[in-house]
Write a protein that holds these residues in place. Structure first.
Motif, mmCIF file in Angstrom:
data_model
loop_
_atom_site.group_PDB
_atom_site.id
_atom_site.type_symbol
_atom_site.label_atom_id
_atom_site.label_comp_id
_atom_site.label_asym_id
_atom_site.label_seq_id
_atom_site.Cartn_x
_atom_site.Cartn_y
_atom_site.Cartn_z
ATOM 1 N N LEU A 182 14.459 1.137 -20.791
ATOM 2 C CA LEU A 182 15.574 0.508 -20.090
ATOM 3 C C LEU A 182 16.669 1.518 -19.745
ATOM 4 N N GLN A 183 16.807 2.566 -20.537
ATOM 5 C CA GLN A 183 17.811 3.576 -20.216
ATOM 6 C C GLN A 183 17.495 4.262 -18.891
ATOM 7 N N ASN A 184 16.213 4.491 -18.629
ATOM 8 C CA ASN A 184 15.831 5.086 -17.348
ATOM 9 C C ASN A 184 16.129 4.145 -16.200
ATOM 10 N N VAL A 185 15.906 2.848 -16.426
ATOM 11 C CA VAL A 185 16.207 1.869 -15.383
ATOM 12 C C VAL A 185 17.708 1.859 -15.091
ATOM 13 N N LYS A 186 18.520 1.886 -16.142
ATOM 14 C CA LYS A 186 19.973 1.890 -15.956
ATOM 15 C C LYS A 186 20.426 3.133 -15.187
ATOM 16 N N LYS A 187 19.850 4.263 -15.530
ATOM 17 C CA LYS A 187 20.246 5.492 -14.840
ATOM 18 C C LYS A 187 19.807 5.468 -13.384
ATOM 19 N N ARG A 188 18.642 4.920 -13.141
ATOM 20 C CA ARG A 188 18.174 4.802 -11.758
ATOM 21 C C ARG A 188 19.095 3.896 -10.957
ATOM 22 N N LEU A 189 19.497 2.776 -11.534
ATOM 23 C CA LEU A 189 20.443 1.886 -10.858
ATOM 24 C C LEU A 189 21.767 2.590 -10.596
ATOM 25 N N GLN A 190 22.232 3.366 -11.576
ATOM 26 C CA GLN A 190 23.496 4.068 -11.420
ATOM 27 C C GLN A 190 23.414 5.105 -10.312
ATOM 28 N N LEU A 191 22.300 5.820 -10.238
ATOM 29 C CA LEU A 191 22.151 6.851 -9.217
ATOM 30 C C LEU A 191 22.054 6.253 -7.823
ATOM 31 N N ILE A 192 21.402 5.101 -7.697
ATOM 32 C CA ILE A 192 21.202 4.502 -6.376
ATOM 33 C C ILE A 192 22.426 3.712 -5.928
ATOM 34 N N TYR A 193 22.981 2.910 -6.833
ATOM 35 C CA TYR A 193 24.017 1.952 -6.431
ATOM 36 C C TYR A 193 25.416 2.331 -6.900
ATOM 37 N N GLY A 194 25.537 3.272 -7.819
ATOM 38 C CA GLY A 194 26.861 3.639 -8.282
ATOM 39 C C GLY A 194 27.546 2.478 -8.990
ATOM 40 N N SER A 195 28.735 2.112 -8.497
ATOM 41 C CA SER A 195 29.502 1.021 -9.103
ATOM 42 C C SER A 195 29.337 -0.293 -8.358
#
Length: 356
Positions: A322-335
């Motif tokens: 799940l940490q990888n998923v969170k980081k992927r979301l952060q990289l793509i969508y930011g805030s």
């Protein structure tokens, strides 16, 4: 390629600035010469005199830019840099003392044209503040060079970080793509094998659905964006196949909208949560459930996944990153996205909202 281009910006900037600096006195003298309306020769001796002074500063700049500045900007060797600056300043002072500026008298007609009183043949005393002005220019030039070095270094570091983040995003995408792993394929093939004797027609349909899923993972999973409709169809096909490997007492509820807008979304964005629900939310000893719903409103996709938690010891496969998923979301969508995970005693809930 982009970083290589940006490395050229710094020397190009320096080259342009020094060209402007050397051309400026030539242009100024030319304008002064043409406006004086004299028949005398062009005062090249004055231009050469100015250029000789500029050449001293140019040599100082080159030594500092290519030898001394990298010591502190890139290597953090402050002591060596301080010693180098002291030696450079000493050499600069010696050269300035040796090459004292001389003021040659201008031709009489030049003074007449500009209504200036004729000068005597004795050169004037050297102004005391000439050394002060030279020292100020020396330190200003060094400071500006350091400022430019730090600016371009930070710019390159920022671009390098963005490049690493893009590469990391691609690697995470590949990782998530292959999260639909051999375990899933093995379990699905086992279920299909069991259906061959029980319900051959359903087995054939299952093989077709499995081929669609693997085709999507293989050809669409590596793209940056895919159609939202294709992503949701893939998600639904995956859920239908996973139904084959769970017991009848597992209550699976799925709500996917029939009308899907023509939008794009990064591929395999929700499949990790769904697979996680099937891996960790299904119990073969007691009643369990998986509740998945997707809603689209106000240019946002709202994903809800809630599942029961298996008793301790029945979860054999571990987490899915799940940490990888969170980081992927952060990289793509930011805030611009929201992810709410509720890990309660008997249920596990995912609430995800993405702009589309």
């Amino acid at each position: 390629m982009e970083l290589h281009k940006n490395r050229k910006k710094e020397p190009v900037l320096y080259l342009v600035l020094w060209l402007i600096l050397f051309i400026a006195p030539l242009l100024s003298t030319y304008i002064e010469y043409t406006s004086s309306q004299t028949s005398s020769d062009f005062p090249w001796h004055e231009i050469w005199h100015i250029w000789r002074q500029y050449c001293v500063f140019l040599v100082v700049f080159l030594i500092h830019n290519y030898l001394l500045a990298p010591l502190i900007v890139y290597r953090k060797q402050r002591v060596y840099y301080g010693v180098g600056i002291a030696l450079l300043l000493s050499a600069f002072i010696v050269v300035q003392c040796v090459n004292k500026p001389t003021h040659e008298p201008r031709p009489p007609h030049f003074h007449q044209a500009h209504r200036l009183p004729p000068k005597n043949d004795h050169p004037p005393k050297r102004p005391i503040d000439h050394d002060v002005a030279s020292a100020i220019i020396f330190f200003l030039m060094i400071g500006m060079n350091l400022g430019a070095k730090y600016y371009f270094r930070q710019s390159r570091d920022r671009e390098r970080l963005e490049k690493l983040e893009r590469e990391n995003l691609e690697q995470q995408l590949e990782y998530l793509k292959y999260q639909i792993n051999p375990h899933f394929l093995m379990n699905t093939l086992n279920n299909i094998h069991a259906l061959v004797d029980i319900d051959p027609e359903q087995a054939k349909e299952t093989i077709v659905e499995l081929s669609k899923i693997m085709r999507f993972v293989l050809y669409e999973g590596s793209k940056q964006k895919v159609s939202l409709r294709r992503e949701l169809v893939f998600l639904d096909n995956y859920i239908q196949l996973m139904r084959l490997r769970v017991a009848d007492q597992v209550d699976i509820r799925v709500d996917i909208p029939q009308v899907i807008p023509d939008r794009d979304i990064p591929p395999l964005m929700m499949i990790t949560f769904v697979e996680n629900a099937f891996k960790h939310g299904v119990s073969y000893r007691q009643h369990s459930f998986i509740d998945i719903s997707i809603q689209i409103a106000d240019s946002h996709l709202h994903f809800h996944c809630r599942n029961s938690k298996v008793p301790q010891g029945e979860d054999r496969h571990g987490g899915v990153g799940l940490q990888n998923v969170k980081k992927r979301l952060q990289l793509i969508y930011g805030s611009t996205y929201t992810l709410d995970i509720k890990d309660e005693s008997d249920t596990y809930t995912i609430e995800l909202s993405l702009p589309i």
